[in-house]
Scaffold this active site. Structure first.
Site, mmCIF file in Angstrom:
data_model
loop_
_atom_site.group_PDB
_atom_site.id
_atom_site.type_symbol
_atom_site.label_atom_id
_atom_site.label_comp_id
_atom_site.label_asym_id
_atom_site.label_seq_id
_atom_site.Cartn_x
_atom_site.Cartn_y
_atom_site.Cartn_z
ATOM 1 N N ALA A 82 0.846 -1.194 0.000
ATOM 2 C CA ALA A 82 0.000 0.000 0.000
ATOM 3 C C ALA A 82 0.878 1.240 0.000
ATOM 4 C CB ALA A 82 -0.903 0.021 1.228
ATOM 5 N N TYR A 182 -6.093 8.381 2.318
ATOM 6 C CA TYR A 182 -5.478 7.137 2.764
ATOM 7 C C TYR A 182 -6.472 6.282 3.532
ATOM 8 C CZ TYR A 182 -2.627 4.000 5.621
ATOM 9 O OH TYR A 182 -2.124 2.889 6.243
#
Length: 371
Positions: A82, A182
């Site tokens: 990620a 995020y």
């Protein structure tokens, strides 16, 4: 023959510790990692801390061919790959959405064609937004908000009807309220994995990591965990930068406990289809942790710089209720904050980080993301 576990993002901070944990318990381990320069430096080479027994596939999780090659032979998968960092996500919106959402979709398409025994996906405490709060009358609130006017005037604590609220441990059934790109992408990751697992018949578990810290966290990456950022400042004889008044509470959990929780989730069926908090279950203020780290690094004279500024996407308090992790995974934290900070400090003494925190702050300020 040992079962093989694939770790996406396996050459990174958490991934390398998870590899150690799995190898110690008899698993074969492979990793898919793009060796991002922001994390691994410009050389983008295999990190020396990654165990030689780990089969490393260098590639991007968004590349279907690279993902298909990496999943071949893997029986269980931990998806850590990620783009991370609340602040940076607010101006690199396409990048974060692309890596986190598209990367997860590419992995899931590969798994739909090749079933695995278990998929564990790394989510984040950031999906909650603000944590849970309690009013004086005992009422619980899951949607505490702070207005722009209050923040602009330096009123940092959430209130309800003008009355102060007390932060309490946040359980998994608190509804997510993402306050950053995020956070939103991490919620998408966990929902995608749980949905696809149910549709295609492979058990999936989402682990919501709280503030993970420990050796190998890249201190030169200005968008990594707060303790690594503090370390980069202190090792360059600069004060750690603390936003707001420094009294915001977080749950700092050792990377060793996070790695163990991942292994338990791979092995235990009770958490299949669930989201599970992984934290220490303890709350600490950011200011206090900065001071403790300074002492351990032999720099007690350097006090944190309290900026009195707020970053868009930041929340006030959030720390974990780990009841579900105890019940479903048999997890309990084994590293307390004092011991964890001592270990981190010992490792940091051998590092020479570049402090890029001021550059990161300027990026936010120039876009109106700091007030």
């Amino acid at each position: 023959m040992s079962e093989r576990v694939l770790i996406t993002g396996g050459a990174g901070f958490i991934g390398s510790h998870l590899a150690d944990e799995l190898l110690a318990h008899g698993y074969a381990v492979s990793a898919l990692d793009n060796l991002s320069p922001q994390v691994h430096g410009p050389a983008a080479q295999r990190p020396p801390y990654l165990d030689d027994r780990v089969e490393l596939h260098v590639g991007d999780v968004r590349d279907p061919a690279a993902v298909r090659a990496a999943v071949t032979g893997a029986e269980r998968i931990v998806h850590l790959a990620a783009a991370v960092g609340v602040g940076q996500s607010m101006y690199r919106i396409r990048e974060y959405t692309d890596v986190n959402n598209l990367g997860t979709a590419v992995l899931l398409e590969a798994l739909a064609a090749r079933r695995v025994k278990k998929l564990v996906v790394a989510s984040s405490m950031s999906v909650y937004g603000e944590g849970r709060y309690r009013a004086r009358d005992g009422s619980l609130y899951d949607y505490a908000q702070r207005s722009a006017e209050a923040l602009g005037g330096g009123s940092w604590e959430p209130t309800r009807g003008g009355e102060p609220l007390e932060a309490v441990a946040t359980p998994e059934h608190k509804q997510p309220a993402a306050s950053s790109v995020y956070a939103l992408s991490k919620h998408d990751q966990e929902r995608l994995c749980l949905l696809a697992g149910k549709a295609y018949g492979f058990p999936s578990v989402a682990l919501r990591f709280f503030n993970t810290y420990g050796p190998r966290q890249a201190p030169s990456n200005p968008y990594t965990g707060v303790l690594a950022l503090f370390a980069a400042r202190l090792l360059n004889d600069r004060p750690p930068t603390v936003f707001e008044d420094g009294n915001q509470k977080r749950d700092f959990v050792s990377v060793h406990d996070v790695a163990r929780a991942c292994r338990l989730a791979l092995e235990c069926d009770d958490a299949d289809g669930e989201v599970v908090n992984v934290g220490s279950g303890q709350a600490s203020t950011v200011h206090d942790v900065a001071r403790r780290l300074a002492r351990l690094l032999g720099k007690p004279e350097i006090s944190p710089e309290v900026t009195g500024k707020h970053r868009t996407g930041d929340i006030r308090h959030c720390f974990a209720d780990i009841t579900r992790a105890r019940q479903l995974l048999g997890y309990s934290p084994s590293v307390n904050l004092d011991a964890g900070l001592r270990e981190l400090a010992a490792w940091l003494r051998g590092q020479r980080p570049v402090d890029l925190s001021e550059q990161a702050r300027e990026e936010l300020d120039s876009r109106g993301l700091m007030s």
